[in-house]
Scaffold this motif. Sequence first.
Motif, PDB file in Angstrom:
ATOM      1  N   GLN A   1     -99.615  23.818  25.516  1.00 18.23           N
ATOM      2  CA  GLN A   1     -98.390  25.622  26.231  1.00 18.23           C
ATOM      3  C   GLN A   1     -96.935  25.219  25.648  1.00 18.23           C
ATOM      4  N   ASP A   2     -96.233  23.845  25.256  1.00 15.55           N
ATOM      5  CA  ASP A   2     -94.902  23.324  25.197  1.00 15.55           C
ATOM      6  C   ASP A   2     -94.698  23.858  23.050  1.00 15.55           C
ATOM      7  N   ASN A   3     -95.946  23.975  22.393  1.00 13.82           N
ATOM      8  CA  ASN A   3     -95.603  23.742  20.697  1.00 13.82           C
ATOM      9  C   ASN A   3     -96.248  24.781  20.215  1.00 13.82           C
ATOM     10  N   SER A   4     -96.795  25.699  20.948  1.00 13.41           N
ATOM     11  CA  SER A   4     -97.625  26.684  20.188  1.00 13.41           C
ATOM     12  C   SER A   4     -97.693  28.297  20.935  1.00 13.41           C
ATOM     13  N   TYR A   5     -97.924  28.945  20.269  1.00 13.35           N
ATOM     14  CA  TYR A   5     -98.185  30.722  20.819  1.00 13.35           C
ATOM     15  C   TYR A   5     -99.260  30.951  21.061  1.00 13.35           C
ATOM     16  N   LEU A   6     -99.864  31.704  22.223  1.00  9.14           N
ATOM     17  CA  LEU A   6    -101.511  31.821  22.525  1.00  9.14           C
ATOM     18  C   LEU A   6    -101.665  32.889  22.292  1.00  9.14           C
ATOM     19  N   VAL A   7    -102.668  34.022  21.589  1.00  5.29           N
ATOM     20  CA  VAL A   7    -102.891  35.266  20.603  1.00  5.29           C
ATOM     21  C   VAL A   7    -104.656  35.491  21.519  1.00  5.29           C
TER      22      VAL A   7
ATOM     23  N   GLU B   1     -91.767  29.135  26.798  1.00  8.02           N
ATOM     24  CA  GLU B   1     -92.231  27.235  27.132  1.00  8.02           C
ATOM     25  C   GLU B   1     -91.719  26.336  25.343  1.00  8.02           C
ATOM     26  N   ARG B   2     -91.288  27.106  24.226  1.00  5.52           N
ATOM     27  CA  ARG B   2     -91.072  26.509  23.502  1.00  5.52           C
ATOM     28  C   ARG B   2     -89.478  25.250  24.424  1.00  5.52           C
TER      29      ARG B   2
ATOM     30  N   TYR C   1     -88.451  38.118  26.851  1.00  2.82           N
ATOM     31  CA  TYR C   1     -88.975  37.248  25.648  1.00  2.82           C
ATOM     32  C   TYR C   1     -89.673  36.655  26.008  1.00  2.82           C
ATOM     33  N   GLY C   2     -90.732  36.721  26.755  1.00  4.82           N
ATOM     34  CA  GLY C   2     -91.902  36.136  27.218  1.00  4.82           C
ATOM     35  C   GLY C   2     -92.986  36.495  26.937  1.00  4.82           C
ATOM     36  N   ARG C   3     -93.556  37.538  26.955  1.00 10.59           N
ATOM     37  CA  ARG C   3     -94.775  38.110  26.219  1.00 10.59           C
ATOM     38  C   ARG C   3     -94.580  40.012  25.612  1.00 10.59           C
ATOM     39  N   ILE C   4     -95.480  39.473  24.754  1.00 12.49           N
ATOM     40  CA  ILE C   4     -95.688  40.564  23.593  1.00 12.49           C
ATOM     41  C   ILE C   4     -96.810  41.637  24.007  1.00 12.49           C
ATOM     42  N   GLU C   5     -97.027  42.568  24.156  1.00 16.07           N
ATOM     43  CA  GLU C   5     -98.340  43.161  24.672  1.00 16.07           C
ATOM     44  C   GLU C   5     -97.992  44.397  23.976  1.00 16.07           C
ATOM     45  N   ARG C   6     -99.244  44.923  23.074  1.00 16.26           N
ATOM     46  CA  ARG C   6     -99.812  46.166  22.260  1.00 16.26           C
ATOM     47  C   ARG C   6    -101.137  46.215  23.039  1.00 16.26           C
TER      48      ARG C   6
ATOM     49  N   GLU D   1     -82.893  27.337  23.101  1.00 14.64           N
ATOM     50  CA  GLU D   1     -82.003  28.475  23.498  1.00 14.64           C
ATOM     51  C   GLU D   1     -82.126  29.857  23.428  1.00 14.64           C
ATOM     52  N   ALA D   2     -81.529  30.561  24.017  1.00 18.50           N
ATOM     53  CA  ALA D   2     -81.452  32.020  24.110  1.00 18.50           C
ATOM     54  C   ALA D   2     -81.733  31.931  22.819  1.00 18.50           C
ATOM     55  N   ALA D   3     -80.262  32.195  21.934  1.00 15.17           N
ATOM     56  CA  ALA D   3     -80.477  32.692  20.601  1.00 15.17           C
ATOM     57  C   ALA D   3     -81.885  33.026  20.072  1.00 15.17           C
ATOM     58  N   VAL D   4     -82.225  30.995  19.865  1.00 17.64           N
ATOM     59  CA  VAL D   4     -83.243  30.578  18.973  1.00 17.64           C
ATOM     60  C   VAL D   4     -84.815  32.132  19.465  1.00 17.64           C
ATOM     61  N   LEU D   5     -84.720  31.547  21.010  1.00 16.81           N
ATOM     62  CA  LEU D   5     -86.108  32.377  21.530  1.00 16.81           C
ATOM     63  C   LEU D   5     -85.916  33.765  21.173  1.00 16.81           C
ATOM     64  N   GLU D   6     -84.821  34.672  21.304  1.00 16.80           N
ATOM     65  CA  GLU D   6     -85.089  36.243  20.784  1.00 16.80           C
ATOM     66  C   GLU D   6     -85.122  36.817  19.342  1.00 16.80           C
TER      67      GLU D   6
END
Length: 152
Positions: free
Chosen positions: A87-93, A115-116, A3-8, A119-124
């Motif tokens: 880094q700890d408050n946003s997503y980088l696209v 980086e946010r 759950y660290g990086r989305i790649e397309r 907890e695991a459930a929120v991250l997922e």
Amino acid sequence: MEYGRIERELWIDAAPEVVFDVVSNPEHITHWWPDEADYEPTPGGTGEVVFHHEGQRITETFEVVDAEPYRMFSFRWTQPKGEPARQDNSYLVVFELTPEGTGTRLRMTEDGFRERGWEAAVLEAAYLDHSTGWDYHLARLAPYIASYVGAS
């Protein structure tokens, strides 16, 4: 799963100049991603993107990180309104564009989930929501570009 990086990655039947314009210009991204967009598409440009969802207007802060014409466009989004993106408050696209044959290979990545500090459930849940969202929105990109190029 990390759950660290989305790649397309996708191939688009258009020149990198056209693809760059469509992924960076707020007038174009509203045809395939958010419902509204207002920002300056230059490094350091700030503004917002807006999504209409189930009767709600969801506003996200948007900050352009880098814009290398015809090669790469990157931005940070969803940091708390009024705060500078970190880094700890946003997503980088990042959209990377590579000429390939008669078109362009587009590679999109989105980082910033771990980086946010969730907890695991929120991250997922956030990762899966964004992953599904990018699948939906990126599938709209090539058809929009085809109609945009066809209308030019």
